[in-house]
Design a protein around this motif. Structure first.
Motif, PDB file in Angstrom:
ATOM      1  N   LEU A 190       0.854  -1.186   0.000  1.00 10.38           N
ATOM      2  CA  LEU A 190       0.000   0.000   0.000  1.00 10.38           C
ATOM      3  C   LEU A 190       0.893   1.241   0.000  1.00 10.38           C
ATOM      4  O   LEU A 190       1.872   1.306   0.768  1.00 10.38           O
ATOM      5  CB  LEU A 190      -0.930   0.004   1.221  1.00 10.38           C
ATOM      6  N   ASN A 191       0.553   2.210  -0.841  1.00 12.79           N
ATOM      7  CA  ASN A 191       1.401   3.390  -1.011  1.00 12.79           C
ATOM      8  C   ASN A 191       0.626   4.658  -0.683  1.00 12.79           C
ATOM      9  O   ASN A 191      -0.579   4.761  -0.964  1.00 12.79           O
ATOM     10  CB  ASN A 191       1.900   3.488  -2.457  1.00 12.79           C
ATOM     11  N   LEU A 192       1.338   5.651  -0.127  1.00 11.93           N
ATOM     12  CA  LEU A 192       0.733   6.949   0.166  1.00 11.93           C
ATOM     13  C   LEU A 192       1.752   8.046  -0.131  1.00 11.93           C
ATOM     14  O   LEU A 192       2.928   7.944   0.237  1.00 11.93           O
ATOM     15  CB  LEU A 192       0.307   7.024   1.640  1.00 11.93           C
ATOM     16  N   TYR A 193       1.273   9.101  -0.801  1.00 12.12           N
ATOM     17  CA  TYR A 193       2.147  10.233  -1.128  1.00 12.12           C
ATOM     18  C   TYR A 193       1.393  11.518  -0.846  1.00 12.12           C
ATOM     19  O   TYR A 193       0.232  11.675  -1.255  1.00 12.12           O
ATOM     20  CB  TYR A 193       2.552  10.171  -2.601  1.00 12.12           C
ATOM     21  N   TYR A 194       2.039  12.461  -0.138  1.00 15.04           N
ATOM     22  CA  TYR A 194       1.446  13.775   0.122  1.00 15.04           C
ATOM     23  C   TYR A 194       2.495  14.834  -0.140  1.00 15.04           C
ATOM     24  O   TYR A 194       3.674  14.676   0.201  1.00 15.04           O
ATOM     25  CB  TYR A 194       0.947  13.889   1.568  1.00 15.04           C
ATOM     26  N   ASN A 195       2.050  15.941  -0.736  1.00 11.72           N
ATOM     27  CA  ASN A 195       2.977  17.024  -1.047  1.00 11.72           C
ATOM     28  C   ASN A 195       2.273  18.361  -0.903  1.00 11.72           C
ATOM     29  O   ASN A 195       1.205  18.574  -1.489  1.00 11.72           O
ATOM     30  CB  ASN A 195       3.502  16.855  -2.482  1.00 11.72           C
ATOM     31  N   TYR A 196       2.864  19.249  -0.095  1.00 11.06           N
ATOM     32  CA  TYR A 196       2.440  20.650  -0.032  1.00 11.06           C
ATOM     33  C   TYR A 196       3.565  21.481  -0.615  1.00 11.06           C
ATOM     34  O   TYR A 196       4.729  21.312  -0.249  1.00 11.06           O
ATOM     35  CB  TYR A 196       2.167  21.079   1.412  1.00 11.06           C
ATOM     36  N   ARG A 197       3.241  22.353  -1.552  1.00 11.79           N
ATOM     37  CA  ARG A 197       4.302  23.112  -2.204  1.00 11.79           C
ATOM     38  C   ARG A 197       3.871  24.572  -2.372  1.00 11.79           C
ATOM     39  O   ARG A 197       2.774  24.858  -2.871  1.00 11.79           O
ATOM     40  CB  ARG A 197       4.598  22.522  -3.582  1.00 11.79           C
ATOM     41  N   ALA A 198       4.749  25.487  -1.957  1.00 12.16           N
ATOM     42  CA  ALA A 198       4.564  26.915  -2.205  1.00 12.16           C
ATOM     43  C   ALA A 198       5.483  27.324  -3.355  1.00 12.16           C
ATOM     44  O   ALA A 198       6.509  26.685  -3.588  1.00 12.16           O
ATOM     45  CB  ALA A 198       4.889  27.715  -0.954  1.00 12.16           C
ATOM     46  N   PRO A 199       5.164  28.382  -4.102  1.00 15.03           N
ATOM     47  CA  PRO A 199       6.049  28.818  -5.186  1.00 15.03           C
ATOM     48  C   PRO A 199       7.444  29.147  -4.662  1.00 15.03           C
ATOM     49  O   PRO A 199       7.591  29.761  -3.602  1.00 15.03           O
ATOM     50  CB  PRO A 199       5.359  30.068  -5.724  1.00 15.03           C
ATOM     51  N   GLN A 200       8.466  28.728  -5.395  1.00 14.35           N
ATOM     52  CA  GLN A 200       9.856  29.020  -5.004  1.00 14.35           C
ATOM     53  C   GLN A 200      10.265  30.325  -5.679  1.00 14.35           C
ATOM     54  O   GLN A 200      10.573  30.356  -6.868  1.00 14.35           O
ATOM     55  CB  GLN A 200      10.764  27.872  -5.426  1.00 14.35           C
ATOM     56  N   ILE A 201      10.284  31.404  -4.918  1.00 16.23           N
ATOM     57  CA  ILE A 201      10.521  32.741  -5.465  1.00 16.23           C
ATOM     58  C   ILE A 201      11.749  33.351  -4.806  1.00 16.23           C
ATOM     59  O   ILE A 201      11.903  33.300  -3.578  1.00 16.23           O
ATOM     60  CB  ILE A 201       9.298  33.643  -5.217  1.00 16.23           C
ATOM     61  N   ARG A 202      12.624  33.957  -5.605  1.00 15.60           N
ATOM     62  CA  ARG A 202      13.832  34.576  -5.067  1.00 15.60           C
ATOM     63  C   ARG A 202      13.498  35.829  -4.259  1.00 15.60           C
ATOM     64  O   ARG A 202      12.520  36.513  -4.544  1.00 15.60           O
ATOM     65  CB  ARG A 202      14.806  34.898  -6.198  1.00 15.60           C
ATOM     66  N   TYR A 203      14.375  36.117  -3.305  1.00 14.86           N
ATOM     67  CA  TYR A 203      14.158  37.245  -2.401  1.00 14.86           C
ATOM     68  C   TYR A 203      14.126  38.555  -3.181  1.00 14.86           C
ATOM     69  O   TYR A 203      14.959  38.802  -4.054  1.00 14.86           O
ATOM     70  CB  TYR A 203      15.285  37.282  -1.373  1.00 14.86           C
ATOM     71  N   ASN A 204      13.164  39.427  -2.884  1.00 18.28           N
ATOM     72  CA  ASN A 204      12.990  40.727  -3.530  1.00 18.28           C
ATOM     73  C   ASN A 204      12.596  40.625  -4.994  1.00 18.28           C
ATOM     74  O   ASN A 204      12.706  41.594  -5.729  1.00 18.28           O
ATOM     75  CB  ASN A 204      14.260  41.583  -3.421  1.00 18.28           C
ATOM     76  N   SER A 205      12.149  39.471  -5.440  1.00 17.67           N
ATOM     77  CA  SER A 205      11.734  39.322  -6.827  1.00 17.67           C
ATOM     78  C   SER A 205      10.389  40.002  -7.052  1.00 17.67           C
ATOM     79  O   SER A 205       9.514  40.015  -6.183  1.00 17.67           O
ATOM     80  CB  SER A 205      11.636  37.832  -7.180  1.00 17.67           C
ATOM     81  N   ILE A 206      10.172  40.529  -8.268  1.00 14.27           N
ATOM     82  CA  ILE A 206       8.893  41.139  -8.616  1.00 14.27           C
ATOM     83  C   ILE A 206       7.776  40.117  -8.571  1.00 14.27           C
ATOM     84  O   ILE A 206       6.604  40.438  -8.324  1.00 14.27           O
ATOM     85  CB  ILE A 206       8.986  41.784 -10.024  1.00 14.27           C
TER      86      ILE A 206
END
Length: 426
Positions: free
Chosen positions: A256-272
């Motif tokens: 039995l398999n289980l996969y969970y993923n929470y992901r936020a955008p990977q944005i550089r510091y001070n990027s527009i």
């Protein structure tokens, strides 16, 4: 002495000492050609024949090695931008078992982590003490096209970080890591309108150049196999990623398999891009696999992806065997509708001397429920011939057909030669 000068000096010294005391040389030479067609417009296209020459060379003496990997590539006709290219992927000195606990690498080397995988020019030190492993690295980013030179702006193009891991809890391994990567985007000029709506040339200087992430990983291998990971963005002081991947053997044949993923955008510091609200995603998938016999097993899984204002689902069914695999995949919802069936097979004959392979896929897709459906037909075939342990030949072909790429055919041919020589000079 500047750090860049110090790196140059150390690197040159290690090159010389590594070569003089060499006792073993091994590596691989690969020569290959790749033919493909590129569309220049709706009615015009050109054929390209691209050549690659790759060398992997390792020079070893006891616990010391000089490792390198480089590639030369060009087109026989219709040269691409910046052709020909000499890419230097690896060139580093490695000393193992220093004081019986440490491994040191100096030079251009690969690095793999959750945020900043790739290459860098610098130093990497790993120390093993009891059940603890501590490592740290620092260096400059590699120039475009992996050119044989160091960055001229180490202050703004560098990477450093480290990791500490502990494996003294039986089947459990725990690690904490940190990475800080700075890379300055290239300035460029573009056209803008002034206050009187007249076009003017403006120099764009992008100031966003930083990633700072911390990671915590826990792995367990026992009655279940599970990996859990959390990434934290120190620039925005927010959770960046959380991931859980596990498998439970319910019986000898059933898993039995289980996969969970929470992901936020990977944005550089001070990027527009930080001013946009992209939203985060939650993805969960559950499935099962069953072993019919030693040659065949079947699997199935269902997943749901939750976006900011909508969601999407998918399911996959398939068969794995010693002869290859067959799978069917269906997605629907916010991410678009897609149905795909694919098959792949590869078998070795004559004690590994000949290995043919073939793959077929048919895909029907549309971006939304009301859009027109499109089809993609893909096929690949190839063969690996290895008459001796030190020499092999690969021939691969790929064909695709849909409304954008009509009768797209690509061919790839490669020759590999391995060598391993003990010099016994000392």
């Amino acid at each position: 002495m500047k750090l860049k000068t110090l790196i140059y000096f150390a690197f040159s010294l290690l090159l010389v000492t590594g070569f003089v005391s060499a006792q073993n040389i091994n590596g691989k030479i690969s020569s290959s050609v790749y033919a493909f067609e590129r569309a220049q417009s709706i009615d015009e296209s050109e054929m390209f024949l691209r050549a690659y020459e790759t060398l992997t060379l390792n020079i070893n003496e006891g616990n010391y090695s000089l490792k390198s990997r480089l590639n030369f590539e060009t087109n026989f006709s219709n040269a691409l931008e910046n052709d020909p290219k000499l890419r230097l992927y690896n060139l580093y000195f490695e000393a193992r078992k220093l004081f019986d606990v440490a491994t040191l690498k100096l030079g251009r080397q690969p690095i793999f982590n959750q945020v900043a995988g790739g290459l860098f020019d610098g130093a990497n030190l790993k120390v093993d003490v009891s059940d603890f492993t501590v490592s740290g690295y620092f260096g400059g980013n590699v120039p475009a096209y992996q050119e044989l030179k160091l960055t001229e702006d180490l202050k703004n193009n560098n990477i450093f970080g480290g990791e500490i891991s502990y494996k003294g809890l039986g089947n459990t391994k725990i690690s904490l890591s940190y990475v800080d990567k700075n890379f300055k985007p290239l300035d460029y000029e573009t056209q803008r309108l002034d206050v009187n709506l007249n076009p003017i040339t403006v120099l764009i200087e992008n100031k966003s150049n930083q990633f700072r992430y911390g990671s915590a990983v826990v792995s367990y291998f026992g009655f279940v196999e599970a990996n859990a990971r959390v990434n934290y963005d120190f620039n925005y002081m927010a959770l960046s990623r959380a991931e859980l991947n596990g498998r439970y053997s319910a019986t000898e044949k059933l898993g039995l398999n289980l996969y969970y993923n929470y992901r936020a955008p990977q944005i550089r510091y001070n990027s527009i891009f930080a001013v946009f609200d992209f939203g985060n995603t939650h993805e969960i998938e559950a499935g099962a696999d069953y072993k019919i016999n030693s040659d065949f097993s079947v699997f199935g899984k269902f997943g749901n992806v939750e976006y900011k204002d909508d969601n999407s689902q998918r399911f996959t069914l398939g068969v794995n065997s010693i002869y290859g695999g067959l799978s069917y995949r269906q997605t629907f919802g916010y991410a678009g509708e897609l149905s795909s069936i694919s098959a792949y097979s590869a078998r070795t004959f004559c004690k590994g001397m000949i290995t043919p392979s073939i793959g077929l896929a048919y895909t029907n897709y549309k971006l939304s429920e009301d859009d027109e459906a499109n089809n993609i037909i893909s096929a690949l075939a190839g063969v690996n011939v290895k008459p001796w342990q030190t020499l092999s030949f690969d021939l691969q072909g790929q064909f695709s057909d849909n409304k954008i790429y009509k009768n797209d055919l690509r061919l790839f041919f490669k020759i590999n030669y391995w060598f391993n020589t003990n010099l016994d000079l000392l």
